[in-house]
Design a protein around this motif. Sequence first.
Motif, short mmCIF file in Angstrom:
data_model
loop_
_atom_site.label_atom_id
_atom_site.label_comp_id
_atom_site.label_asym_id
_atom_site.label_seq_id
_atom_site.Cartn_x
_atom_site.Cartn_y
_atom_site.Cartn_z
N GLY A 12 0.83 -1.19 0.00
CA GLY A 12 0.00 0.00 0.00
C GLY A 12 0.86 1.24 0.00
O GLY A 12 2.06 1.20 0.25
N ILE A 13 0.23 2.35 -0.33
CA ILE A 13 0.93 3.63 -0.26
C ILE A 13 -0.09 4.71 0.04
O ILE A 13 -1.27 4.56 -0.25
CB ILE A 13 1.72 3.92 -1.55
CG1 ILE A 13 2.65 5.11 -1.34
CG2 ILE A 13 0.79 4.13 -2.73
CD1 ILE A 13 3.73 5.24 -2.35
N ASN A 14 0.38 5.77 0.66
CA ASN A 14 -0.51 6.86 1.06
C ASN A 14 0.06 8.18 0.58
O ASN A 14 1.19 8.54 0.90
CB ASN A 14 -0.64 6.85 2.59
CG ASN A 14 -1.58 7.92 3.11
OD1 ASN A 14 -1.45 8.33 4.25
ND2 ASN A 14 -2.52 8.35 2.31
N TYR A 15 -0.72 8.88 -0.26
CA TYR A 15 -0.37 10.24 -0.68
C TYR A 15 -1.45 11.16 -0.15
O TYR A 15 -2.47 11.35 -0.82
CB TYR A 15 -0.30 10.33 -2.21
CG TYR A 15 0.88 9.65 -2.85
CD1 TYR A 15 2.15 10.20 -2.77
CD2 TYR A 15 0.72 8.47 -3.55
CE1 TYR A 15 3.23 9.57 -3.37
CE2 TYR A 15 1.80 7.84 -4.15
CZ TYR A 15 3.05 8.41 -4.06
OH TYR A 15 4.11 7.79 -4.65
N PRO A 16 -1.29 11.73 1.04
CA PRO A 16 -2.40 12.49 1.63
C PRO A 16 -2.82 13.71 0.81
O PRO A 16 -3.95 14.17 0.93
CB PRO A 16 -1.85 12.91 3.00
CG PRO A 16 -0.46 12.49 3.06
CD PRO A 16 -0.12 11.65 1.88
N GLU A 17 -1.91 14.24 -0.02
CA GLU A 17 -2.25 15.47 -0.75
C GLU A 17 -3.06 15.20 -2.01
O GLU A 17 -3.60 16.12 -2.60
CB GLU A 17 -0.97 16.27 -1.08
CG GLU A 17 -0.04 15.62 -2.06
CD GLU A 17 0.85 14.56 -1.42
OE1 GLU A 17 1.72 14.05 -2.11
OE2 GLU A 17 0.68 14.23 -0.22
N PHE A 48 -1.38 -1.99 7.80
CA PHE A 48 -0.58 -0.77 7.75
C PHE A 48 -1.39 0.43 7.24
O PHE A 48 -1.20 1.55 7.68
CB PHE A 48 0.62 -0.97 6.83
CG PHE A 48 1.69 -1.85 7.41
CD1 PHE A 48 1.68 -2.18 8.74
CD2 PHE A 48 2.72 -2.32 6.62
CE1 PHE A 48 2.66 -2.99 9.29
CE2 PHE A 48 3.72 -3.12 7.15
CZ PHE A 48 3.68 -3.45 8.49
N PHE A 49 -2.26 0.20 6.25
CA PHE A 49 -2.91 1.32 5.58
C PHE A 49 -4.43 1.30 5.72
O PHE A 49 -5.10 2.24 5.30
CB PHE A 49 -2.56 1.33 4.10
CG PHE A 49 -1.13 1.69 3.84
CD1 PHE A 49 -0.75 3.00 3.78
CD2 PHE A 49 -0.17 0.71 3.68
CE1 PHE A 49 0.57 3.34 3.56
CE2 PHE A 49 1.15 1.05 3.47
CZ PHE A 49 1.52 2.36 3.40
N MET A 78 1.00 3.08 9.08
CA MET A 78 1.87 3.48 7.97
C MET A 78 1.30 4.65 7.18
O MET A 78 1.94 5.13 6.26
CB MET A 78 2.11 2.29 7.03
CG MET A 78 3.12 1.29 7.55
SD MET A 78 4.80 1.90 7.54
CE MET A 78 5.20 1.67 5.83
N ARG A 79 0.11 5.10 7.54
CA ARG A 79 -0.41 6.29 6.87
C ARG A 79 0.43 7.49 7.25
O ARG A 79 0.98 7.56 8.34
CB ARG A 79 -1.87 6.52 7.27
CG ARG A 79 -2.81 5.50 6.68
CD ARG A 79 -4.23 5.82 7.03
NE ARG A 79 -5.15 4.85 6.43
CZ ARG A 79 -6.45 4.86 6.64
NH1 ARG A 79 -6.99 5.76 7.43
NH2 ARG A 79 -7.21 3.97 6.04
N ARG A 80 0.50 8.43 6.32
CA ARG A 80 1.41 9.56 6.53
C ARG A 80 0.96 10.45 7.68
O ARG A 80 1.75 11.25 8.19
CB ARG A 80 1.52 10.41 5.26
CG ARG A 80 2.01 9.68 4.07
CD ARG A 80 3.40 9.14 4.20
NE ARG A 80 4.42 10.16 4.14
CZ ARG A 80 5.72 9.90 3.97
NH1 ARG A 80 6.11 8.65 3.84
NH2 ARG A 80 6.59 10.84 3.95
#
Lengths: 395, 186
Positions: free
Chosen positions: B81-86, B140-141, B165-167
């Motif tokens: 997973g990946i997190n891009y909050p913007e 994690f996400f 793991m979230r930003r």
Amino acid sequence: MPLLNDFSQELTTLNLGPTHPATHGIFQNILQMDGERIVSGVPTIGYIHRAFEKIAERRPFYQITPLTDRMNYCSSPINNMGWHMTVEKLLGVTVPKRAQYMRVIMMELARIADHLICNSILGVDTGAFTGFLYVFQEREKIYEIYEEVCGSRLTTNMGRVGGMERDFSPVALQKLRDWLKTFPAVMKEFESMFNRNRIFMDRVVNVGPISAEKALNYGFTGPNLRAAGVDYDVRAMNPYSSYEDFEFDIPVGTNGDTYDRFIVRNEEIWQSLRIIKQALENLPEGPYHADAPHYYLPAKQEVYKNMEALIYHFKIIMGEIDAPVGEVYHSVEGGNGELGFYLISDGGRTPYRLHFRRPCFIYYQAYPEMAVGTTLSDAIVILSSMNVIAGELDA
Amino acid sequence: MNPQESAAAPEVAVAEDPIKVQNARVLALLHQLFGEATFTDVEEPYGLLTVTTTRERIHDIIAGLQQDQEIKFHFLTTMCGINYPENEGKELGMIYHLHSLTQNIRLRIKIFFPIADPVVPTLTDLYATANWMEREAYDFFGVIFTGHPNLIRILNVEDMDYFPMRREYPLEDGTREDKTDLFFGR
């Protein structure tokens, strides 16, 4: 009149682990036992989860190397160099041939140490302690070579982004050559002790077999996959660090059972020895690191007397030199299989996201399926032959 | 490629980067199988073909790639997973790495979806290995995989109610005042 509590019909719950010596690490298996037979198993992990992926998001690239050490601690040089190669790929640094060959030597030494421990502990789990004693001494010698090369033994933190930290010293080369002379005899003795040993074979042949399709479906890599008959080896398929220069075979098994995994690992030790010999014979002259002052950490003696080296040292350690934006997936053949590093850089000093593909984490899922239907003593042997290392499992 | 083919191939193709040729071939196949509109953001960072698609199509695509007789993506290397909050409306993402062992082709597929609705189809019916990888991504996400047989936390404690793991969760406590990061890096 029937018994109120018929114990013969009841299942026993057995917690194998988390700190049982036979589990080879801190993870738990909750087994349902019908007498001596395993009916179902549920693995629980996470006991030494250290959140490496999260920590890595706050660390400059150099300072991630010690984290990788602690994943598969039986073969930490492979982890270190896999990480360095990932960063080099991102930065576009080309490593000179000599450094690449030196890396190959160290990685193959690490693979031998990893396989030796796995196989000799498998011997211990079947009740044979002697083989373990024989080869533990050899691992000790490998550790002495590590010590000459980088100064430490278990968590080596070996090498740097851009090459090796220092050249092989004459002592290191001598130790390596001596070891290459004496080790084959010990290995032969180890093999003759186990390979056709009746007691050993009774315990491991046809125990925990897994078919090639199933192994692939479970994402097996490394010796566990090759024992099932698939000749996938990252070193041969996607060569890195000059592996294409060396001749070696990829040993494969047929049944994917515990015996095949044992034999494949033994064969791989011989192949690793072949690679080390070739690399040592053809070790090119030249620099042992890339000429990349922005990324390659200068020698400590230079830092004390050379202003430029001091500045670069400071900038690299403090992470003031930004990495390019990009994403890299790089994988190496670790002791247990494909060890992948997926690095996303947003152009800052630390990775935006770093994901480790840990082979142990991926293939340990198959353990319940392999263990169900066998007995407890078989389950121990299967676990041992899979070479599950808790440090890599939990990351 | 067998020797006859390479000898017969025009000279222009020899000069080209083999990785680019291969990627173009895989991309053409993807377009042919699933339609051109399905894939956006086609890139080749460091030689690895990367495409972005939607969560509605991801299961079909990976199933199709696995069953395709020509390319046979039998090996799910990893997913994370990946997190891009913007990125408004596309805060969370899943990244899949596939590998065809018969032809040695790697492929990266990404999907992005809103953090308020993090629901993605599971791949456990295609790959047994997806089971724990998905549990890890959930852990994690907070990505919820519909159809997953056992979607519970795997590495963290079960009673944890957030997804570390979230930003939005920095590594260190942001309220600490005894330690300042003013002079450190970015």
